[in-house]
Scaffold this motif. Structure first.
Motif, PDB file in Angstrom:
ATOM      1  N   LEU A   1     -19.077  20.884  -7.494  1.00  0.00           N
ATOM      2  CA  LEU A   1     -19.138  19.416  -7.506  1.00  0.00           C
ATOM      3  C   LEU A   1     -18.262  18.773  -6.423  1.00  0.00           C
ATOM      4  CD1 LEU A   1     -19.124  18.678 -11.353  1.00  0.00           C
ATOM      5  CD2 LEU A   1     -21.076  18.801  -9.804  1.00  0.00           C
ATOM      6  N   LYS A   2     -17.430  19.598  -5.758  1.00  0.00           N
ATOM      7  CA  LYS A   2     -16.483  19.030  -4.785  1.00  0.00           C
ATOM      8  C   LYS A   2     -17.184  18.504  -3.528  1.00  0.00           C
ATOM      9  CE  LYS A   2     -13.010  20.359  -7.427  1.00  0.00           C
ATOM     10  NZ  LYS A   2     -12.190  21.560  -7.209  1.00  0.00           N
ATOM     11  N   ALA A   3     -18.391  19.013  -3.256  1.00  0.00           N
ATOM     12  CA  ALA A   3     -19.101  18.594  -2.043  1.00  0.00           C
ATOM     13  C   ALA A   3     -19.413  17.101  -2.048  1.00  0.00           C
ATOM     14  CB  ALA A   3     -20.404  19.383  -1.912  1.00  0.00           C
ATOM     15  N   TRP A   4     -19.492  16.495  -3.248  1.00  0.00           N
ATOM     16  CA  TRP A   4     -19.778  15.059  -3.325  1.00  0.00           C
ATOM     17  C   TRP A   4     -18.538  14.223  -3.005  1.00  0.00           C
ATOM     18  CZ3 TRP A   4     -22.579  18.463  -6.262  1.00  0.00           C
ATOM     19  CH2 TRP A   4     -23.958  18.288  -6.282  1.00  0.00           C
ATOM     20  N   LEU A   5     -17.380  14.889  -2.982  1.00  0.00           N
ATOM     21  CA  LEU A   5     -16.114  14.151  -2.935  1.00  0.00           C
ATOM     22  C   LEU A   5     -15.439  14.169  -1.566  1.00  0.00           C
ATOM     23  CD1 LEU A   5     -14.766  15.493  -6.344  1.00  0.00           C
ATOM     24  CD2 LEU A   5     -15.636  13.199  -5.883  1.00  0.00           C
ATOM     25  N   VAL A   6     -15.606  15.242  -0.825  1.00  0.00           N
ATOM     26  CA  VAL A   6     -14.847  15.385   0.426  1.00  0.00           C
ATOM     27  C   VAL A   6     -15.780  15.498   1.636  1.00  0.00           C
ATOM     28  CG1 VAL A   6     -12.848  16.439  -0.684  1.00  0.00           C
ATOM     29  CG2 VAL A   6     -14.689  17.915   0.148  1.00  0.00           C
ATOM     30  N   PRO A   7     -15.337  14.917   2.769  1.00  0.00           N
ATOM     31  CA  PRO A   7     -14.176  14.023   2.894  1.00  0.00           C
ATOM     32  C   PRO A   7     -14.507  12.636   2.347  1.00  0.00           C
ATOM     33  CG  PRO A   7     -15.345  14.118   4.977  1.00  0.00           C
ATOM     34  CD  PRO A   7     -16.066  15.066   4.043  1.00  0.00           C
ATOM     35  N   SER A   8     -13.483  11.919   1.904  1.00  0.00           N
ATOM     36  CA  SER A   8     -13.695  10.528   1.492  1.00  0.00           C
ATOM     37  C   SER A   8     -14.049   9.699   2.714  1.00  0.00           C
ATOM     38  CB  SER A   8     -12.419   9.971   0.859  1.00  0.00           C
ATOM     39  OG  SER A   8     -12.407   8.556   0.907  1.00  0.00           O
ATOM     40  N   ALA A   9     -14.956   8.753   2.530  1.00  0.00           N
ATOM     41  CA  ALA A   9     -15.315   7.848   3.636  1.00  0.00           C
ATOM     42  C   ALA A   9     -14.313   6.699   3.763  1.00  0.00           C
ATOM     43  CB  ALA A   9     -16.726   7.318   3.437  1.00  0.00           C
TER      44      ALA A   9
ATOM     45  N   ARG B   1       0.849  -1.193   0.000  1.00  0.00           N
ATOM     46  CA  ARG B   1       0.000   0.000   0.000  1.00  0.00           C
ATOM     47  C   ARG B   1       0.881   1.238   0.000  1.00  0.00           C
ATOM     48  NH1 ARG B   1      -5.015  -2.245   2.512  1.00  0.00           N
ATOM     49  NH2 ARG B   1      -5.017  -4.224   1.398  1.00  0.00           N
ATOM     50  N   ARG B   2       0.357   2.324  -0.533  1.00  0.00           N
ATOM     51  CA  ARG B   2       1.016   3.609  -0.303  1.00  0.00           C
ATOM     52  C   ARG B   2      -0.060   4.656  -0.053  1.00  0.00           C
ATOM     53  NH1 ARG B   2       0.731   7.443  -4.453  1.00  0.00           N
ATOM     54  NH2 ARG B   2       0.801   6.656  -6.588  1.00  0.00           N
ATOM     55  N   GLN B   3       0.362   5.761   0.554  1.00  0.00           N
ATOM     56  CA  GLN B   3      -0.581   6.829   0.870  1.00  0.00           C
ATOM     57  C   GLN B   3      -0.830   7.679  -0.377  1.00  0.00           C
ATOM     58  OE1 GLN B   3      -2.071   7.398   4.001  1.00  0.00           O
ATOM     59  NE2 GLN B   3      -1.154   5.442   4.589  1.00  0.00           N
ATOM     60  N   VAL B   4      -2.080   7.883  -0.684  1.00  0.00           N
ATOM     61  CA  VAL B   4      -2.466   8.759  -1.790  1.00  0.00           C
ATOM     62  C   VAL B   4      -3.130   9.984  -1.164  1.00  0.00           C
ATOM     63  CG1 VAL B   4      -4.152   8.985  -3.678  1.00  0.00           C
ATOM     64  CG2 VAL B   4      -2.734   6.926  -3.508  1.00  0.00           C
ATOM     65  N   GLN B   5      -2.792  11.151  -1.689  1.00  0.00           N
ATOM     66  CA  GLN B   5      -3.420  12.361  -1.145  1.00  0.00           C
ATOM     67  C   GLN B   5      -4.705  12.657  -1.917  1.00  0.00           C
ATOM     68  OE1 GLN B   5      -1.201  16.102  -1.128  1.00  0.00           O
ATOM     69  NE2 GLN B   5      -1.983  16.502   0.931  1.00  0.00           N
TER      70      GLN B   5
ATOM     71  N   ARG C   1      -6.063  19.944  -3.295  1.00  0.00           N
ATOM     72  CA  ARG C   1      -6.343  21.390  -3.415  1.00  0.00           C
ATOM     73  C   ARG C   1      -7.697  21.762  -2.817  1.00  0.00           C
ATOM     74  NH1 ARG C   1      -6.437  22.423  -9.262  1.00  0.00           N
ATOM     75  NH2 ARG C   1      -5.803  20.315  -9.839  1.00  0.00           N
ATOM     76  N   THR C   2      -8.469  20.769  -2.369  1.00  0.00           N
ATOM     77  CA  THR C   2      -9.818  21.036  -1.863  1.00  0.00           C
ATOM     78  C   THR C   2      -9.892  20.791  -0.360  1.00  0.00           C
ATOM     79  OG1 THR C   2     -10.703  20.320  -3.990  1.00  0.00           O
ATOM     80  CG2 THR C   2     -12.260  20.447  -2.144  1.00  0.00           C
ATOM     81  N   ARG C   3      -9.531  19.548   0.031  1.00  0.00           N
ATOM     82  CA  ARG C   3      -9.526  19.177   1.445  1.00  0.00           C
ATOM     83  C   ARG C   3      -8.606  17.973   1.585  1.00  0.00           C
ATOM     84  NH1 ARG C   3     -14.761  18.149   5.423  1.00  0.00           N
ATOM     85  NH2 ARG C   3     -13.588  17.176   7.090  1.00  0.00           N
ATOM     86  N   PRO C   4      -7.294  18.191   1.755  1.00  0.00           N
ATOM     87  CA  PRO C   4      -6.314  17.099   1.699  1.00  0.00           C
ATOM     88  C   PRO C   4      -6.595  16.026   2.755  1.00  0.00           C
ATOM     89  CG  PRO C   4      -5.223  19.243   1.816  1.00  0.00           C
ATOM     90  CD  PRO C   4      -6.673  19.487   2.059  1.00  0.00           C
ATOM     91  N   GLN C   5      -6.383  14.784   2.320  1.00  0.00           N
ATOM     92  CA  GLN C   5      -6.650  13.648   3.201  1.00  0.00           C
ATOM     93  C   GLN C   5      -5.771  12.504   2.710  1.00  0.00           C
ATOM     94  OE1 GLN C   5     -10.783  12.624   2.744  1.00  0.00           O
ATOM     95  NE2 GLN C   5     -10.765  11.025   4.317  1.00  0.00           N
TER      96      GLN C   5
ATOM     97  N   LEU D   1     -10.476  15.178 -10.996  1.00  0.00           N
ATOM     98  CA  LEU D   1     -11.557  15.622 -10.109  1.00  0.00           C
ATOM     99  C   LEU D   1     -11.297  17.045  -9.611  1.00  0.00           C
ATOM    100  CD1 LEU D   1     -12.114  12.389  -7.946  1.00  0.00           C
ATOM    101  CD2 LEU D   1     -13.640  13.261  -9.735  1.00  0.00           C
ATOM    102  N   GLU D   2     -10.015  17.344  -9.372  1.00  0.00           N
ATOM    103  CA  GLU D   2      -9.670  18.694  -8.892  1.00  0.00           C
ATOM    104  C   GLU D   2      -9.988  19.766  -9.936  1.00  0.00           C
ATOM    105  OE1 GLU D   2      -9.179  19.788  -6.069  1.00  0.00           O
ATOM    106  OE2 GLU D   2      -7.741  18.667  -4.860  1.00  0.00           O
ATOM    107  N   ASP D   3     -10.045  19.368 -11.213  1.00  0.00           N
ATOM    108  CA  ASP D   3     -10.366  20.334 -12.274  1.00  0.00           C
ATOM    109  C   ASP D   3     -11.868  20.557 -12.449  1.00  0.00           C
ATOM    110  OD1 ASP D   3      -7.717  20.757 -12.824  1.00  0.00           O
ATOM    111  OD2 ASP D   3      -7.610  19.236 -14.418  1.00  0.00           O
ATOM    112  N   LEU D   4     -12.688  19.790 -11.724  1.00  0.00           N
ATOM    113  CA  LEU D   4     -14.146  19.988 -11.834  1.00  0.00           C
ATOM    114  C   LEU D   4     -14.539  21.324 -11.196  1.00  0.00           C
ATOM    115  CD1 LEU D   4     -15.500  16.442 -10.819  1.00  0.00           C
ATOM    116  CD2 LEU D   4     -15.620  17.495 -13.091  1.00  0.00           C
TER     117      LEU D   4
END
Ligand SMILES: [Zn+2]
Length: 260
Positions: free
Chosen positions: A169-177, A129-133, A137-141, A162-165
């Motif tokens: 539309l970002k409200a559907w994405l952050v935070p990731s569950a 595994r590796r950590q993916v950010q 640019r919206t809400r790093p996790q 997704l960052e270019d959307l």
């Protein structure tokens, strides 16, 4: 138009199978094509199909189960062969305006030993595994994702797009569950693609899940995820749980073999 053409082509393929005297008929040749697609989808791991076995790069052979009749979906859900895993094809693009037909859930049928061999036991630790950010640019996790099949790299590319959307539309994405966890799927007791670090849930807030909306036991289809988000994941061969009869609209998993 697109669909008609595909139907015509599959009809022609079936006709060709009959005319060449294919003993197993069009269904078997469809299964054969799906197995060929499986091999080409995972070039780091799979070499070929030989008679009734899938041959791995390390020489391991797994029975494909090709030629066995379909069993009820609920039975296959708990005990899928490799061929069962490929029975339902995932259709990219905006097809979810229609609720998925009963038990049409491409991706939910999984032959667990296949994925355990490919991705490893999740309890083995973070070696693969590796950590993916997520959404830097919206809400790093930071999220752990498998490096097998370059899933982490593919998710990086999804994130870039997704960052270019538009911001709305970002409200559907952050935070990731979340991405990885070692739990099993509630209704099957088998590991989900999250156990292999090859799945991601986007934000819960605007998501829908079949078990939250049932009428007389049957799921009532509901989705609020914008198509722009789904299409970006699909371009990197992640399937979306919003196209399942038992739908899960925040869920995406890497399953290249299911794209026709
Ligand atoms: Zn999920």
């Amino acid at each position: 138009m697109h669909l008609d053409r595909r139907l015509l082509l599959s009809g022609l393929a079936a006709l060709a199978a009959c005319r060449t005297g294919d003993a197993y008929g069009p269904e078997a040749s469809t299964a054969g094509r799906a197995l060929t697609r499986l091999v080409s989808s995972y070039p780091d791991h799979l070499v070929r199909v030989e008679s009734d076995s899938l041959v791995w790069a390390d020489g391991t052979r797994m029975p494909t189960g090709e030629g066995q009749a379909a069993r009820p979906f609920e039975v296959m859900l708990r005990d899928a062969t490799i061929a069962d895993q490929l029975r339902q094809t995932y259709e990219p693009g905006p097809v979810w305006r229609q609720p998925p037909p009963r038990d049409h859930s491409p991706g939910r049928l999984r032959h667990t030993p296949f994925f355990l061999k490919m991705y490893g036991e999740c309890r083995e630790g973070p070696s693969r595994r590796r950590q993916v950010q997520w959404m830097p640019r919206t809400r790093p996790q930071m999220l752990p994702v498998t490096t097998v099949n370059d899933v982490a790299g593919r998710l990086d590319r999804v994130i870039d797009r997704l960052e270019d959307l538009p911001d709305r539309l970002k409200a559907w994405l952050v935070p990731s569950a979340g991405t990885s966890n070692c739990r099993v799927v509630a209704d099957t007791g088998l590991p989900s693609m999250h156990a292999f670090g090859a799945a991601i849930d986007i934000a819960v807030q605007h998501s829908d899940y079949w078990a939250w909306a049932r009428s007389r036991g049957e799921p009532v289809y509901r989705n609020r995820i914008p198509p722009e988000i789904v299409e970006i994941f699909e371009a990197e061969r992640f399937i979306w749980g919003g196209k399942w009869y038992h739908y899960d609209t925040m869920h995406f998993e890497y399953r290249p073999e299911l794209f026709a």
